[in-house]
Scaffold this motif. Sequence first.
Motif, PDB file in Angstrom:
ATOM      1  N   ARG A  58      -2.676  -8.838   6.718  1.00 28.51           N
ATOM      2  CA  ARG A  58      -1.783 -10.409   5.859  1.00 28.51           C
ATOM      3  C   ARG A  58      -1.010 -10.979   6.786  1.00 28.51           C
ATOM      4  O   ARG A  58      -0.847 -10.382   7.893  1.00 28.51           O
ATOM      5  CB  ARG A  58      -1.425  -9.946   5.375  1.00 28.51           C
ATOM      6  CG  ARG A  58       0.093  -9.237   5.492  1.00 28.51           C
ATOM      7  CD  ARG A  58       1.143  -8.287   4.234  1.00 28.51           C
ATOM      8  NE  ARG A  58       1.860  -8.097   5.133  1.00 28.51           N
ATOM      9  CZ  ARG A  58       3.252  -8.703   5.355  1.00 28.51           C
ATOM     10  NH1 ARG A  58       3.375 -10.067   5.701  1.00 28.51           N
ATOM     11  NH2 ARG A  58       4.252  -7.814   5.703  1.00 28.51           N
ATOM     12  N   GLY A 182       5.544  -7.352  -2.757  1.00 31.63           N
ATOM     13  CA  GLY A 182       4.327  -7.831  -3.095  1.00 31.63           C
ATOM     14  C   GLY A 182       3.535  -6.607  -1.519  1.00 31.63           C
ATOM     15  O   GLY A 182       2.767  -5.755  -1.220  1.00 31.63           O
ATOM     16  N   ARG A 183       3.890  -7.645  -0.270  1.00 30.89           N
ATOM     17  CA  ARG A 183       3.593  -7.250   0.959  1.00 30.89           C
ATOM     18  C   ARG A 183       4.418  -6.023   1.590  1.00 30.89           C
ATOM     19  O   ARG A 183       3.594  -5.297   2.251  1.00 30.89           O
ATOM     20  CB  ARG A 183       4.549  -8.838   1.804  1.00 30.89           C
ATOM     21  CG  ARG A 183       6.141  -8.055   2.041  1.00 30.89           C
ATOM     22  CD  ARG A 183       6.382  -9.286   2.350  1.00 30.89           C
ATOM     23  NE  ARG A 183       8.037  -9.261   2.855  1.00 30.89           N
ATOM     24  CZ  ARG A 183       9.223 -10.081   2.956  1.00 30.89           C
ATOM     25  NH1 ARG A 183       8.910 -11.420   2.870  1.00 30.89           N
ATOM     26  NH2 ARG A 183      10.899 -10.058   3.145  1.00 30.89           N
ATOM     27  N   PHE A 186       1.805  -3.899  -0.181  1.00 34.95           N
ATOM     28  CA  PHE A 186       0.292  -3.860   0.476  1.00 34.95           C
ATOM     29  C   PHE A 186       0.301  -3.401   2.171  1.00 34.95           C
ATOM     30  O   PHE A 186      -0.503  -2.756   2.687  1.00 34.95           O
ATOM     31  CB  PHE A 186       0.052  -5.456   1.180  1.00 34.95           C
ATOM     32  CG  PHE A 186      -1.149  -5.815   1.690  1.00 34.95           C
ATOM     33  CD1 PHE A 186      -1.881  -5.558   0.813  1.00 34.95           C
ATOM     34  CD2 PHE A 186      -0.987  -5.627   2.818  1.00 34.95           C
ATOM     35  CE1 PHE A 186      -3.213  -6.009   1.333  1.00 34.95           C
ATOM     36  CE2 PHE A 186      -2.287  -6.262   3.729  1.00 34.95           C
ATOM     37  CZ  PHE A 186      -3.530  -6.257   3.483  1.00 34.95           C
ATOM     38  N   ASP A 187       1.543  -2.825   2.460  1.00 29.49           N
ATOM     39  CA  ASP A 187       1.866  -2.689   3.706  1.00 29.49           C
ATOM     40  C   ASP A 187       1.549  -1.438   3.382  1.00 29.49           C
ATOM     41  O   ASP A 187       1.250  -0.198   4.583  1.00 29.49           O
ATOM     42  CB  ASP A 187       3.007  -3.391   4.739  1.00 29.49           C
ATOM     43  CG  ASP A 187       3.271  -4.491   4.727  1.00 29.49           C
ATOM     44  OD1 ASP A 187       1.868  -5.059   4.573  1.00 29.49           O
ATOM     45  OD2 ASP A 187       4.070  -5.257   5.161  1.00 29.49           O
ATOM     46  N   TRP A 190      -1.745   0.063   2.881  1.00 26.61           N
ATOM     47  CA  TRP A 190      -2.228   0.568   4.849  1.00 26.61           C
ATOM     48  C   TRP A 190      -1.790   0.605   6.020  1.00 26.61           C
ATOM     49  O   TRP A 190      -3.014   2.035   6.262  1.00 26.61           O
ATOM     50  CB  TRP A 190      -1.932  -1.622   5.371  1.00 26.61           C
ATOM     51  CG  TRP A 190      -2.091  -1.578   6.313  1.00 26.61           C
ATOM     52  CD1 TRP A 190      -3.555  -1.781   7.199  1.00 26.61           C
ATOM     53  CD2 TRP A 190      -1.456  -1.589   8.082  1.00 26.61           C
ATOM     54  NE1 TRP A 190      -3.726  -1.838   8.023  1.00 26.61           N
ATOM     55  CE2 TRP A 190      -2.952  -1.782   9.148  1.00 26.61           C
ATOM     56  CE3 TRP A 190      -0.334  -1.560   8.154  1.00 26.61           C
ATOM     57  CZ2 TRP A 190      -2.798  -1.764  10.018  1.00 26.61           C
ATOM     58  CZ3 TRP A 190      -0.124  -1.087   9.417  1.00 26.61           C
ATOM     59  CH2 TRP A 190      -0.880  -1.459  10.187  1.00 26.61           C
TER      60      TRP A 190
END
Length: 201
Positions: A58, A182-183, A186-187, A190
């Motif tokens: 991202r 959200g980031r 996401f991370d 990941w």
Amino acid sequence: MKEQLLDLVADASPVLATNLSREYLHARILLAIQETGAMIPLAFQRGTALRFLYDLPRYSEDLDFALERPERNSFDLAGTERKIVSRLEAEGYEVVTRARGQRAVQSLMIGFPGLLHQAGLAAGPSQRLNIRIEVDTNPPAGAGLETSVIRRHALLNIQHHDRPSLLAGKLHAILQRPWPKGRDLFDLFWYLSDRRWPEPN
């Protein structure tokens, strides 16, 4: 160099072109910071560090650092600002800045007026692409440090937090924010998808 940036984004979709523009400028700013000697006391951290170091899938917006070795070289926000502006102007960019020092987390906002318009990504010249630099001058103790050579739009020799400390920083962000972002989620997914990633510091 601005011409290289404009060539880089010429055939990309608007969203991808904006992200590529910001990432290209991240690299040019990191190069300027490196040239000031500021990478001796600073450690690169958080999302953009993950993107540059480990190909996080991202794009990220800000450049975040921790002042880990203040005894080696005092960090000078004003001097770093001058060097960044000098390099970017020499590469053909119009640059405006706004700095906030004298606080635990020092920040520098770098704006590029007219750049999105020149790249065909904005209807008029008033829309501005901004990149924020933040330096935590009083980070938690105990982070591990590494140095890596990165080839992403520039040849960079970057000091950064090691992998366990980067994961610990992400967990801290998730647990301390008043609302989830959200980031961050996401991370985290990941991180967890790669069993080779070490446990957090």
